[in-house]
Design a protein around this motif. Structure first.
Motif, short mmCIF file in Angstrom:
data_model
loop_
_atom_site.label_atom_id
_atom_site.label_comp_id
_atom_site.label_asym_id
_atom_site.label_seq_id
_atom_site.Cartn_x
_atom_site.Cartn_y
_atom_site.Cartn_z
N VAL A 16 0.85 -1.19 0.00
CA VAL A 16 0.00 0.00 0.00
C VAL A 16 0.89 1.24 0.00
N PRO A 17 0.48 2.29 -0.67
CA PRO A 17 1.31 3.50 -0.72
C PRO A 17 1.34 4.19 0.65
N VAL A 18 2.47 4.75 0.97
CA VAL A 18 2.63 5.50 2.22
C VAL A 18 2.33 6.97 1.93
N PRO A 19 1.41 7.57 2.67
CA PRO A 19 1.10 8.98 2.41
C PRO A 19 2.30 9.85 2.71
N PRO A 20 2.42 10.97 2.02
CA PRO A 20 3.55 11.87 2.29
C PRO A 20 3.48 12.44 3.70
N ARG A 21 4.60 12.74 4.26
CA ARG A 21 4.66 13.27 5.60
C ARG A 21 4.01 14.66 5.66
N ASP A 22 3.14 14.84 6.62
CA ASP A 22 2.43 16.12 6.79
C ASP A 22 3.26 17.01 7.72
N TRP A 23 4.12 17.82 7.10
CA TRP A 23 5.00 18.66 7.91
C TRP A 23 4.22 19.75 8.64
N ASP A 24 3.10 20.20 8.08
CA ASP A 24 2.31 21.21 8.78
C ASP A 24 1.76 20.66 10.09
N GLN A 25 1.26 19.43 10.06
CA GLN A 25 0.73 18.84 11.28
C GLN A 25 1.84 18.56 12.28
N ILE A 26 3.01 18.15 11.76
CA ILE A 26 4.15 17.92 12.65
C ILE A 26 4.56 19.22 13.34
N ALA A 27 4.58 20.30 12.56
CA ALA A 27 4.94 21.60 13.16
C ALA A 27 3.91 22.03 14.19
N LEU A 28 2.63 21.81 13.89
CA LEU A 28 1.58 22.19 14.83
C LEU A 28 1.68 21.37 16.11
N ASN A 29 1.96 20.07 16.00
CA ASN A 29 2.13 19.23 17.18
C ASN A 29 3.33 19.69 18.01
N THR A 30 4.40 20.09 17.31
CA THR A 30 5.58 20.57 18.02
C THR A 30 5.28 21.84 18.80
N VAL A 31 4.56 22.76 18.15
CA VAL A 31 4.20 24.01 18.83
C VAL A 31 3.31 23.71 20.04
N THR A 32 2.39 22.78 19.88
CA THR A 32 1.51 22.43 21.00
C THR A 32 2.30 21.90 22.19
N VAL A 33 3.30 21.06 21.91
CA VAL A 33 4.13 20.53 22.99
C VAL A 33 4.92 21.65 23.66
N ILE A 34 5.46 22.57 22.84
CA ILE A 34 6.23 23.68 23.41
C ILE A 34 5.36 24.55 24.30
N VAL A 35 4.17 24.87 23.82
CA VAL A 35 3.28 25.73 24.59
C VAL A 35 2.84 25.03 25.87
N THR A 36 2.63 23.73 25.80
CA THR A 36 2.27 22.99 27.00
C THR A 36 3.38 23.05 28.04
N VAL A 37 4.62 22.92 27.58
CA VAL A 37 5.76 23.03 28.50
C VAL A 37 5.81 24.43 29.10
N LEU A 38 5.55 25.46 28.28
CA LEU A 38 5.54 26.83 28.79
C LEU A 38 4.51 27.00 29.90
N VAL A 39 3.34 26.43 29.69
CA VAL A 39 2.28 26.56 30.70
C VAL A 39 2.68 25.85 31.99
N VAL A 40 3.27 24.67 31.87
CA VAL A 40 3.70 23.93 33.06
C VAL A 40 4.75 24.73 33.84
N VAL A 41 5.73 25.30 33.11
CA VAL A 41 6.76 26.10 33.76
C VAL A 41 6.14 27.34 34.40
#
Length: 285
Positions: free
Chosen positions: A31-56
């Motif tokens: 089965v074909p592998v869909p291309p990597r969604d860099w926009d979603q990866i970037a959004l997930n990264t930002v979400t993790v960063i902001v979550t860490v900011l809130v915890v701090v």
């Protein structure tokens, strides 16, 4: 194009000695592998960063405000109350996200979150000023502002923009659903109230609650007290049975024939027998 192998099991016909059966067999497909969604990866990264900011931010504010309040109360109570400052605007941010499809409700949550943030920042700044280090208080207050501001921008980015017509449509949908939910407890209260009224009425006037003391259920031939008959002067089954009894008829079958002739319709034998039994026992009035 990149592909990946998937092994799946399927049933295939297999014949032995002239007899065919469906047996499980493994099949390997590509089965074909869909291309990597860099926009979603970037959004997930930002979400993790902001979550860490809130915890701090929560940790910093809690320690700072807790130290400030610890000057007048015991430490557990001081730090418990200090956590409320940041938890308040965090909770309001979550409400703002949940109300993203209803702009008016989201706006109220956002304004409340800003007010709670300003209070928390003021408390952190006051701590630094009282302890003789205004710069530390200002920097600590800015930490809360950065965390809240970053979360607000992230929520605005992820929330779908709605036109005024779309927002009004969703408001009406939610309103109709809310009415349906509110109707359920109201209906239960109305039903319970009517049942209590009916129970009290029967308790105060038990003769109106049943057609016959020997048989609580009402017969189909009995007149309903809440329904007006089409012929007010028409002879009822009970009256016809009384006339037959007064005429000297004591057999149930003879009484049923008389009732059929007098009322113009065949009565229920059980009803006639019940009225005759009441007359024999002296219960009929």
């Amino acid at each position: 194009m990149k592909t990946r192998r998937i092994v799946r099991e399927r049933l295939v016909p297999h014949t032995v000695d002239g007899r065919t059966r469906l047996v499980p067999d493994e099949e390997v497909i590509e089965v074909p592998v869909p291309p990597r969604d860099w926009d979603q990866i970037a959004l997930n990264t930002v979400t993790v960063i902001v979550t860490v900011l809130v915890v701090v931010c929560v940790a910093w504010s809690t320690v700072s405000i807790g130290d400030l309040l610890g000057r007048v109360v015991v430490a557990p109570a001081a730090y418990g109350a200090a956590a409320v400052f940041d938890l308040a605007w965090i909770a309001l941010m979550i409400i703002e996200w949940l109300a993203r499809y209803t702009p008016d409700r989201a706006r109220a949550a956002r304004n409340g979150g800003i007010a709670a943030l300003l209070i928390a920042m003021g408390a952190v700044g006051t701590h630094g000023w009282l302890f003789g280090d205004a710069a530390t208080g200002i920097v600590g207050a800015v930490v809360s502002g950065l965390a809240k501001g970053t979360w607000t921008i992230l929520l605005d980015y992820q929330a779908a923009p709605l036109s005024r017509r779309d927002a009004a449509f969703f408001e009406q949908e939610l309103s109709e659903a809310a009415v349906e939910l509110a109707r359920m407890p109201v209906r239960r209260r109305v039903t319970r109230a009517r049942a209590l009224v009916e129970a009290e009425r029967i308790a105060l006037d038990p003769d109106r609650g049943f057609a016959d003391p020997d048989r609580p259920e009402e017969s189909a031939d009995d007149p309903d007290a809440d329904v007006l008959t089409i012929r007010p002067g028409a002879l009822t089954t009970k009256d016809a049975v009384r006339i037959a009894w007064d005429s000297g008829i004591r057999d149930d079958a003879d009484a049923a024939r008389y009732v059929a002739k007098a009322t113009g319709k065949a009565p229920s034998p059980d009803t006639v027998a019940r009225y005759m039994r009441m007359l024999r026992n002296g219960l009929a009035s």
